[in-house]
Design an enzyme around this catalytic site. Structure first.
Site, PDB file in Angstrom:
ATOM      1  N   TRP A   1       0.738  -0.987  -0.103  1.00 23.95           N
ATOM      2  CA  TRP A   1      -0.094  -0.140  -0.014  1.00 23.95           C
ATOM      3  C   TRP A   1       0.791   1.332   0.295  1.00 23.95           C
ATOM      4  CZ3 TRP A   1      -4.351  -1.567  -2.011  1.00 23.95           C
ATOM      5  CH2 TRP A   1      -4.615  -2.649  -1.440  1.00 23.95           C
TER       6      TRP A   1
ATOM      7  N   ASP B   1      -2.128   6.684   6.200  1.00 30.57           N
ATOM      8  CA  ASP B   1      -3.075   5.674   5.554  1.00 30.57           C
ATOM      9  C   ASP B   1      -3.259   4.759   6.791  1.00 30.57           C
ATOM     10  OD1 ASP B   1      -4.852   3.776   4.501  1.00 30.57           O
ATOM     11  OD2 ASP B   1      -3.040   3.289   3.007  1.00 30.57           O
TER      12      ASP B   1
ATOM     13  N   LYS C   1     -12.097  -2.011   6.016  1.00 33.59           N
ATOM     14  CA  LYS C   1     -11.075  -2.639   6.943  1.00 33.59           C
ATOM     15  C   LYS C   1     -11.799  -2.541   8.329  1.00 33.59           C
ATOM     16  CE  LYS C   1      -8.723  -3.452   3.200  1.00 33.59           C
ATOM     17  NZ  LYS C   1      -7.631  -2.625   2.817  1.00 33.59           N
TER      18      LYS C   1
END
Ligand SMILES: *Cc1c(COP(=O)(O)O)cnc(C)c1O
Length: 360
Positions: free
Chosen positions: A106, A173, A197
């Site tokens: 990511w 993030d 998530k």
């Protein structure tokens, strides 16, 4: 039918498990929302009933994370993957350079986006060991406009245990560990997180933005990617993702009712301790990440003898454990233990690991 349906222990990495009561309430609103005789799927996003949902969702975020004054909470679209781009667009200043801590897939994707309108500088990386640890002891250049990191590495199973020390503006993030533990929002300029998530269903992305940074970019920012556009319109510049915001709001209500972030953090710590203790004790298994950097959300491990894989998978299926397959880049197993996964489900997994030990 519900009474006879066997309980599934859902370890999916995302979209995530949500509490049963959230699913029940969400399903009711599809048929009749707020007793309007209308579905939440067919009402105007400008109706007072939906505006109330958006406002409650935003204020629950502020309350649960102790967001200080001077920050705006937004529920946008585009996923965290658009957050990679938006955060870079909004944080570029005269250096036109962002620093990145490369801790996995990511983070790498975030760096790629940072190169569209400026330059993404890799400040530190753990690529040399397949991202199995969090880099330490790096120095942060002073000529970067911001430092970006990924608080929890969903794929590799590592997690920052502390916020990086720096004077440059900080972007994070937090897709896979937001609301799992207490955080100090005042340290950040932008926090973003895909809902699916740990916060809600797929389809909305949470932004917590320091007001000071709005409208200060050194590069031209397309309207929809400008956080100021959305902040100025109370997260309603265009049609918001009505249903994902609604379900996220229900889940945040659930979290509040259950003691908030401090309470869930204790449960999450207990879940992680239970599973890591078994991985370390059971001679059949091995963790794949550095012990001090282990994620409390995504626990990655392998079988020492891959020949036992089929047998273990069979036991997992018998125990109604779902979603344990590791990411293809790491292999093995990944147990994602988001907020709604109860401690009792982790005990079932531990029991299953012990059963494998007994029969092999
Ligand atoms: C899943 C994930 C993403 C990507 O999220 P999308 O909403 O699918 O774009 C980004 N960052 C992290 C840490 C993730 O876990």
């Amino acid at each position: 039918m519900e009474a006879t349906m066997a309980k599934v222990h859902n370890y999916s990495a995302g979209p995530c498990i949500l509490p049963q009561e959230v699913f029940e309430e969400a399903s009711k609103a599809v048929l009749n929302f707020d007793n309007l005789g209308l579905s939440i799927l067919e009402i105007s996003h400008r109706s007072k009933n939906f505006v109330a949902v958006m406002e409650e969702a935003r204020s629950l975020v502020k309350e649960l994370l102790n967001v200080p004054d001077g920050y705006t909470v937004l529920f946008l679209q585009g996923g965290a993957s658009t957050g990679f781009l938006m955060s870079a667009y909004n944080m570029m200043r005269e250096n036109k350079k962002g620093g990145y801590l490369n801790t996995g897939a990511w983070a790498k994707k975030a760096m790629k986006e940072g190169n569209f309108m400026g330059k993404a500088v890799e400040v530190a990386s753990s690529a040399d060991k397949n991202y199995s640890y969090i880099p330490k002891g790096y120095s942060i250049p002073s000529d970067i406009d911001y430092l970006h990191y990924t608080s929890n590495n969903t794929i590799a199973g590592t997690q920052f245990k502390a916020v990086p020390e720096t004077n440059v503006p900080l972007v994070c993030d937090m897709s896979s560990d937001i609301f799992s533990k207490e955080i100090d929002v005042s340290k950040f300029d932008i926090i973003y997180a895909g809902a699916q998530k740990n916060m809600g269903p797929a389809g909305t992305t949470l932004y917590i933005v320091k007001d000071e940074i709005l409208g200060k970019s050194s590069v031209p920012v397309p309207t929809m990617l400008d956080l100021k556009t959305h902040a100025d319109k109370d997260s309603m510049f265009n049609t918001p993702p009505v249903y994902p915001v609604y379900v996220s709001m229900l889940n945040l209500r659930w979290l509040k009712k259950n003691g908030g972030v401090a309470a869930i953090e204790k449960v999450n710590n207990a879940k992680a301790e239970l599973l890591y203790a078994e991985i370390d004790r059971n001679p059949l298994f091995k963790g794949t990440t550095a012990v001090e950097d282990r994620s409390n959300m995504n626990v990655t491990f392998v079988l020492n003898d891959e020949g036992l894989t089929d047998k273990f998978n069979e036991l997992l299926a018998n125990a109604n454990i779902s979603g344990l397959k590791g990411h293809r880049s790491v292999g093995g197993f990944r147990a994602s233990m988001y907020n709604a996964l109860p401690l009792s489900s982790v005990q079932v997994l531990v029991d299953t690991m012990q059963e494998l030990e007994k029969i092999s």
